[in-house]
Design a protein around this motif. Structure first.
Motif, PDB file in Angstrom:
ATOM      1  N   ARG A  17       0.981  -1.178  -0.121  1.00 49.46           N
ATOM      2  CA  ARG A  17      -0.016  -0.047   0.060  1.00 49.46           C
ATOM      3  C   ARG A  17       0.865   1.305   0.012  1.00 49.46           C
ATOM      4  O   ARG A  17       0.495   2.301  -0.660  1.00 49.46           O
ATOM      5  CB  ARG A  17      -0.807   0.003   1.162  1.00 49.46           C
ATOM      6  N   ALA A  45       0.158   5.449   9.283  1.00 49.39           N
ATOM      7  CA  ALA A  45      -1.363   5.713   9.144  1.00 49.39           C
ATOM      8  C   ALA A  45      -1.905   4.339   8.196  1.00 49.39           C
ATOM      9  O   ALA A  45      -3.099   3.896   8.884  1.00 49.39           O
ATOM     10  CB  ALA A  45      -1.572   6.639   8.035  1.00 49.39           C
ATOM     11  N   ILE A  46      -1.251   3.823   7.424  1.00 47.11           N
ATOM     12  CA  ILE A  46      -1.882   2.519   6.657  1.00 47.11           C
ATOM     13  C   ILE A  46      -1.896   1.592   7.743  1.00 47.11           C
ATOM     14  O   ILE A  46      -2.917   0.529   7.540  1.00 47.11           O
ATOM     15  CB  ILE A  46      -0.848   2.232   5.596  1.00 47.11           C
ATOM     16  N   ARG A  48      -2.542   1.586  10.914  1.00 50.68           N
ATOM     17  CA  ARG A  48      -3.764   1.829  11.577  1.00 50.68           C
ATOM     18  C   ARG A  48      -4.908   1.494  10.959  1.00 50.68           C
ATOM     19  O   ARG A  48      -5.996   0.912  11.349  1.00 50.68           O
ATOM     20  CB  ARG A  48      -3.716   3.375  12.155  1.00 50.68           C
ATOM     21  N   GLU A  49      -5.062   1.984   9.694  1.00 46.93           N
ATOM     22  CA  GLU A  49      -6.272   1.604   8.842  1.00 46.93           C
ATOM     23  C   GLU A  49      -6.297   0.285   8.635  1.00 46.93           C
ATOM     24  O   GLU A  49      -7.439  -0.224   8.647  1.00 46.93           O
ATOM     25  CB  GLU A  49      -5.850   2.236   7.491  1.00 46.93           C
ATOM     26  N   ASN A  51      -5.488  -2.140  10.911  1.00 39.77           N
ATOM     27  CA  ASN A  51      -5.590  -2.615  12.276  1.00 39.77           C
ATOM     28  C   ASN A  51      -4.473  -3.757  12.475  1.00 39.77           C
ATOM     29  O   ASN A  51      -4.658  -4.536  13.145  1.00 39.77           O
ATOM     30  CB  ASN A  51      -6.751  -3.440  12.427  1.00 39.77           C
TER      31      ASN A  51
END
Length: 346
Positions: A17, A45-46, A48-49, A51
């Motif tokens: 990603r 950020a990725i 967290r997105e 999980n």
């Protein structure tokens, strides 16, 4: 880079990603400075997105590391018999947060200097490295530090920073802070400035604060009188005893710079018992800015050390040692907190 995302998120999925390699993802999630801030933010950020969370067990098996830091408090004399200097307790929050940011566990332990703690942690492999807080008499502590170096233990300690330190050290600019204290008192017209604190090789941080005070006085053309220096370590009762001894000596003084807030608080008790007003007769200031400093009567002028920076630097220095990277700058600044014990009514 051509790997398709799987149902269960992995570091490869994040790499796909983010458009980076999987090792870059691993370094970024460890907080490595080798990854730019922008790339690290994008990867986090990725993660967290998706999980995503780091599998610490797998990571440890690969690296032969426990991903755990041991924080060792050493027994000291304290007013409440906790045996832990309240300054170090105040630093604990910053250390804990920085470990959490690093995805590392923190093992906290209370030790007596005379115990074999230096052998125990090396043999047990419970931690990748040690943070050492508190030590009492430095001359007794040195031999243990030499043993840690000899057995290859990675460690960092809080203390006086100098070129001949044993192992990695993080500490305040004690000389600069002492000079700052002296300049403050001199600017208020004080010329006979006493120092309460053991100012020799046994307590190098106190010695540096005293040296800074004397430098400020010399620059102002004021002699630093050895008769105005009385030994004390960080305990209210010892600060009170030192102040009583100074009063009993019959030497003139119009200000007191105590090497710690606890010493200063004890000195204020002795001055009050002797009928000396603060700051009318004697201006008083301490060092550390403990919570109690703002609650004395009058509130205590003090020097505040950078607790947040201290906690972060201790963790970052130890991680750098563990990862065999250059060790960051170790000396932190301090700032004056002026209150009524030197300024009078505001």
């Amino acid at each position: 880079m051509g790997r398709k995302p799987s149902n269960r998120p992995t570091s490869f999925d994040i790499a796909y990603r983010a458009g980076v390699s999987q090792p870059t993802v691993s370094r970024a999630l460890r907080g490595s400075k080798a990854v730019s801030a922008a790339t690290r933010a994008r990867i986090e950020a990725i993660a967290r997105e998706l999980n995503y969370s780091v599998d610490k067990n797998a990571s440890s098996l690969r690296s032969q590391r426990s991903n755990t830091i041991a924080l060792l408090f050493f027994e000291e004399q304290t007013p409440d018999d906790s045996k832990i200097n309240p300054f170090f307790l105040a630093m604990l929050g910053a250390i804990t947060r920085q470990c959490a940011n690093r995805g590392m566990d923190l093992l906290i332990s209370f030790q007596k200097m005379e115990d074999d703690w230096h052998v125990r942690y090396q043999d047990s492999h419970r931690a990748d490295g040690l943070i050492l807080l508190g030590y009492g008499d430095y001359t007794l502590y040195e031999s243990r530090l030499e043993q840690l170096v000899g057995q290859g233990t990675q460690f960092v300690r809080w203390g006086s920073v100098s070129e001949d330190n044993i192992g990695a050290t993080v500490g305040s600019d004690n000389f600069g802070a002492g000079r700052l204290a002296g300049e403050h008192l001199i600017a208020l017209g004080r010329k006979r400035i006493a120092f309460l604190g053991q100012a020799d090789e046994h307590y190098p941080e106190f010695a540096e604060r005293y040296r800074g005070l004397c430098a400020a006085m010399a620059e102002a053309g004021i002699a630093c009188d050895p008769a105005l220096q009385h030994d004390a370590i960080s305990h209210e009762d010892l600060g009170e005893s030192a102040m009583r001894a100074l009063i009993d000596d019959g030497v003139e003084f119009d200000a007191v710079f105590a090497a710690s807030d606890l010493i200063a608080i004890g000195a204020m008790r002795a001055l009050a018992a002797a009928g000396r007003t603060i700051p009318g007769d004697v201006a008083v200031m301490g060092f550390d800015d403990l919570p109690a400093a703002s609650m004395t009567n009058p509130p205590l002028t003090t020097v505040m050390q950078d607790l947040k920076g201290a906690g972060e630097s201790l963790v970052e220095t130890l991680v750098a040692l563990i990862e065999d990277r250059p060790v960051p700058e170790a000396t932190l600044g301090a700032r004056l907190i002026a209150r009524r014990s030197t300024l009078g009514p505001l």
